[in-house]
Write an enzyme that holds these catalytic residues in place. Sequence first.
Site, PDB file in Angstrom:
ATOM      1  N   ARG A  89       0.822  -1.205   0.000  1.00  0.00           N
ATOM      2  CA  ARG A  89       0.000   0.000   0.000  1.00  0.00           C
ATOM      3  C   ARG A  89       0.858   1.258   0.000  1.00  0.00           C
ATOM      4  NH1 ARG A  89      -4.627   0.339   4.496  1.00  0.00           N
ATOM      5  NH2 ARG A  89      -2.816   0.742   5.818  1.00  0.00           N
ATOM      6  N   LYS A 191      -2.825   6.283   1.276  1.00  0.00           N
ATOM      7  CA  LYS A 191      -2.687   6.774   2.651  1.00  0.00           C
ATOM      8  C   LYS A 191      -1.782   8.009   2.648  1.00  0.00           C
ATOM      9  CE  LYS A 191      -2.723   4.611   7.215  1.00  0.00           C
ATOM     10  NZ  LYS A 191      -4.144   4.891   7.457  1.00  0.00           N
ATOM     11  N   GLU A 227     -16.651   6.023   3.609  1.00  0.00           N
ATOM     12  CA  GLU A 227     -15.994   5.659   4.867  1.00  0.00           C
ATOM     13  C   GLU A 227     -16.041   6.841   5.813  1.00  0.00           C
ATOM     14  OE1 GLU A 227     -11.522   5.688   4.912  1.00  0.00           O
ATOM     15  OE2 GLU A 227     -11.762   5.281   2.775  1.00  0.00           O
TER      16      GLU A 227
END
Length: 348
Positions: A89, A191, A227
């Site tokens: 990620r 992220k 989210e």
Amino acid sequence: MKKERFGMEKQNIDWSNLGFGYMATDKRFSAMYRNGAWEEGRLVDDPMLHVSESAGVLQYAQTCFEGLKAYTTKDGHIVTFRPELNAARMDDSCERLEIPKLPEGMFLRAVEETVRANAAFVPPYGSGATLYLRPFIAGTGPVIGVAPAPEYEFRVFCTPVGPYFKGGAKPIKLMVSDFDRAAPNGTGHIKAGLNYAMSLYASHYAKSRGFAENLYLDAATRTKVEETGGANFIFVTRDNKLVTPKSPSILPSITRRSLLTVAKDYLGMEVEEREVPFEEVKDFAECGLCGTAAVISPVGLIDDHGSEIRFSSGMEEMGPVLHRLYDALTGIQMGSLPAPEGWLHTII
């Protein structure tokens, strides 16, 4: 210090009263990117960063990060949970932010070296506490025009943390936000530090009105669940299916992906990863948020501009299905349940 198994000494810390905050530990891993290449990297003592006043991280928020934990298992080993997914990620985040990717294997080596060097700060089994690791890359070289920084630092630091919810996870209240978390073709799936900076105002707005967090809808149609500012949603239907929203602008949570496997393979549940219209939320039996810090945070109420959705699991305790999921995943992480192959990365 107290001696644990495998000859390790533990710090004299009141593990049962740890909060979820920063405590400086002995060592951290640091590697610099200079002249077009990453250096080997090493453990350092200094917890401070020294960057140019014109650093890319300061001027244009060129930074990304990860979060994972180290655990003491039932048999006394120290492990991390699926760190190769964090490494992958971070590669995705680097690619999207024009940050040079780490050399193959450096992420895992840095995590291993950091945990070993700070083994005295890994809380003992049964304490409810863990060692939280924060890998990040920041543009440290100077820029004035909008452009990638010429230099970067990759760093992994760690800090012991207590359980996210002391005394057990009580259901929280959310509000449907009028702010957008991420654009359809933006950076919601990585992220990036900038994503979290952008969520701070909306989060403060929600908390000032008595809610724990926001429920963000998709920015394009504002009809589908995405989210919160820092966690993915999971829902349980009245016939015990586990449902989680699917969207290109949702961060691919490692906890969520693991819970889907646990639900299917350990609890025998049917799982669905699909678009979730907000109109459907009122029909679910249970709702939770999932992420590294809390694992699962139960949701008892969602406020949609004055209209309340209350889940049948109530506001007193985590719903029964989410509770079984929580117990199974934490059992795997702590070594009291058998883990799928490759999920636990043993360090000591």
